[in-house]
Motif scaffolding. Structure first.
Motif, PDB file in Angstrom:
ATOM      1  N   VAL A  18      -2.301  -3.432 -14.334  1.00 45.42           N
ATOM      2  CA  VAL A  18      -1.723  -3.438 -12.987  1.00 45.42           C
ATOM      3  C   VAL A  18      -0.278  -2.932 -13.011  1.00 45.42           C
ATOM      4  O   VAL A  18       0.156  -2.207 -12.114  1.00 45.42           O
ATOM      5  CB  VAL A  18      -1.794  -4.851 -12.381  1.00 45.42           C
ATOM      6  N   GLY A  23       1.022  -1.659  -9.280  1.00 47.26           N
ATOM      7  CA  GLY A  23       0.529  -2.696  -8.387  1.00 47.26           C
ATOM      8  C   GLY A  23       1.280  -3.993  -8.541  1.00 47.26           C
ATOM      9  O   GLY A  23       2.249  -4.103  -9.294  1.00 47.26           O
ATOM     10  N   MET A 153      -2.567  -5.896  -5.888  1.00 46.71           N
ATOM     11  CA  MET A 153      -3.594  -5.051  -6.477  1.00 46.71           C
ATOM     12  C   MET A 153      -4.688  -5.874  -7.139  1.00 46.71           C
ATOM     13  O   MET A 153      -5.874  -5.523  -7.052  1.00 46.71           O
ATOM     14  CB  MET A 153      -2.980  -4.090  -7.498  1.00 46.71           C
ATOM     15  N   ARG A 231      -6.962   0.547   1.530  1.00 46.94           N
ATOM     16  CA  ARG A 231      -5.935   0.297   0.520  1.00 46.94           C
ATOM     17  C   ARG A 231      -6.555  -0.251  -0.761  1.00 46.94           C
ATOM     18  O   ARG A 231      -6.135   0.092  -1.876  1.00 46.94           O
ATOM     19  CB  ARG A 231      -4.886  -0.682   1.058  1.00 46.94           C
ATOM     20  N   HIS A 235      -6.254   1.165  -4.533  1.00 46.51           N
ATOM     21  CA  HIS A 235      -5.866   0.318  -5.667  1.00 46.51           C
ATOM     22  C   HIS A 235      -6.927   0.356  -6.771  1.00 46.51           C
ATOM     23  O   HIS A 235      -6.597   0.336  -7.964  1.00 46.51           O
ATOM     24  CB  HIS A 235      -5.659  -1.122  -5.193  1.00 46.51           C
ATOM     25  N   ARG A 238      -6.465   3.601  -8.684  1.00 48.59           N
ATOM     26  CA  ARG A 238      -5.250   3.555  -9.502  1.00 48.59           C
ATOM     27  C   ARG A 238      -5.441   2.662 -10.725  1.00 48.59           C
ATOM     28  O   ARG A 238      -5.037   3.022 -11.839  1.00 48.59           O
ATOM     29  CB  ARG A 238      -4.078   3.042  -8.660  1.00 48.59           C
ATOM     30  N   VAL A 264      -9.824  -6.538  -8.684  1.00 50.43           N
ATOM     31  CA  VAL A 264      -9.124  -5.776  -7.649  1.00 50.43           C
ATOM     32  C   VAL A 264      -9.652  -6.094  -6.249  1.00 50.43           C
ATOM     33  O   VAL A 264      -8.882  -6.129  -5.281  1.00 50.43           O
ATOM     34  CB  VAL A 264      -9.243  -4.250  -7.930  1.00 50.43           C
TER      35      VAL A 264
END
Length: 299
Positions: A18, A23, A153, A231, A235, A238, A264
């Motif tokens: 993270v 995040g 995140m 979103r 996340h 990512r 997540v």
């Protein structure tokens, strides 16, 4: 960090994932299992600015973001930065503060900036918030609003250690704090370079579609009243990139998405009344959705 957090290598690896994915982390579990220790261990591992906020019912938003104070010598207002002006911010027991104080984190978590009295101040980079909280059932807690939970995140659960890990903890930590021997392994500039490298990890169209399919399945499931947001999908990708980079790959595999999806997505879901009555766990529901989502074929 593994020397500090005994028997929890997966939790430590997820925390690093993270961090490299830009995040924020929410660590939720019962008291005494090492939530704050994990946050402090990650902060000690980085040679960067660190601030800690102890969230209490009387905490004010200005304690977090900062406040403008009139300077009588210069006859003007000057800004005094709050606790969020650091590379690593440890928010201890975040759900013991009022919703008004909790909302002070919304802008800085999403945009890495703070607006006070009409002026916007950028936060230092890299920027990560590691917040701990006790379960909502505990006394004196306020549930985090959905908008704030969605900005984290990942949510980690420490869990109780195994018997062997607990014995090792008594041996290693009984006489002194394990944090005393922890030394930084990277500085803020080094973490920023790693974050930039993670951004370049390739995610194919099929893998991106796979992440969207998983998020969409949470929105259409009969067990879920409110599914993952766009979103959350961002996340997820990512975090998948960071997970791939930590395993030495320059591309994301479906395995990366599958591994990281429960931590997540699960904390963002609002379960249906039927799922709540059946005492279904959001993590199990996400894992079930991942198992039933078609994996893209290798080319």
């Amino acid at each position: 960090m593994n020397a500090v957090i005994e028997g929890k290598p997966d939790v430590v690896r997820t925390a690093i994932t993270v961090l490299l994915a830009e995040g924020h982390i929410l660590v939720e579990d019962v008291p005494g299992v090492g939530k704050t220790m994990l946050a402090k261990a990650l902060a000690r591992s980085i040679d960067a600015s660190v601030r800690r906020v102890q969230f209490t019912p009387d905490l004010l938003p200005s304690d977090i973001t900062g406040v403008s104070i009139y300077n009588q010598d210069q006859h003007e207002f000057e800004f005094r930065p709050g606790a969020v002006f650091a590379n690593v911010v440890i928010g201890d027991e975040i759900n013991r503060a009022s919703p008004k104080a909790q909302s002070a984190l919304l802008e800085c978590m999403e945009e890495a900036q703070v607006t006070v009295d009409g002026r916007t101040y950028e936060l230092p980079r890299p920027f990560i918030i590691m917040a701990t909280q006790n379960p909502v059932e505990m006394e004196g807690t306020y549930p985090l609003p959905e908008a704030q939970r969605d900005r984290f995140m990942a949510r980690l659960s420490m869990g109780y250690p195994t018997a062997a890990a607990e014995v090792a903890m008594l041996d290693h930590h009984g006489a002194s704090s394990p944090l005393e021997g922890l030394r930084p392994v990277a500085d803020a500039a080094g973490i920023a370079r790693l974050i930039a490298a993670v951004r370049t990890v390739h995610a194919s169209t099929a893998v991106r579609q796979y992440a969207v399919d998983i998020a969409t399945a949470t929105r259409t499931s009969s067990l879920v009243r409110l599914g993952a947001s766009p979103r959350a999908t961002l996340h997820l990708l990512r975090a998948g990139r960071a997970h791939a980079a930590l395993h030495g790959r320059d591309h994301v595999l479906p395995d990366d998405i599958q591994t990281i999806a429960p931590v997540v997505l699960a904390h963002r879901l609002l379960l249906s009344s039927e799922a709540q009555l059946a005492r279904r766990d959001p993590v199990d529901i996400v894992s079930e959705i991942v198992r039933h989502t078609r994996v893209p074929a290798a080319r």
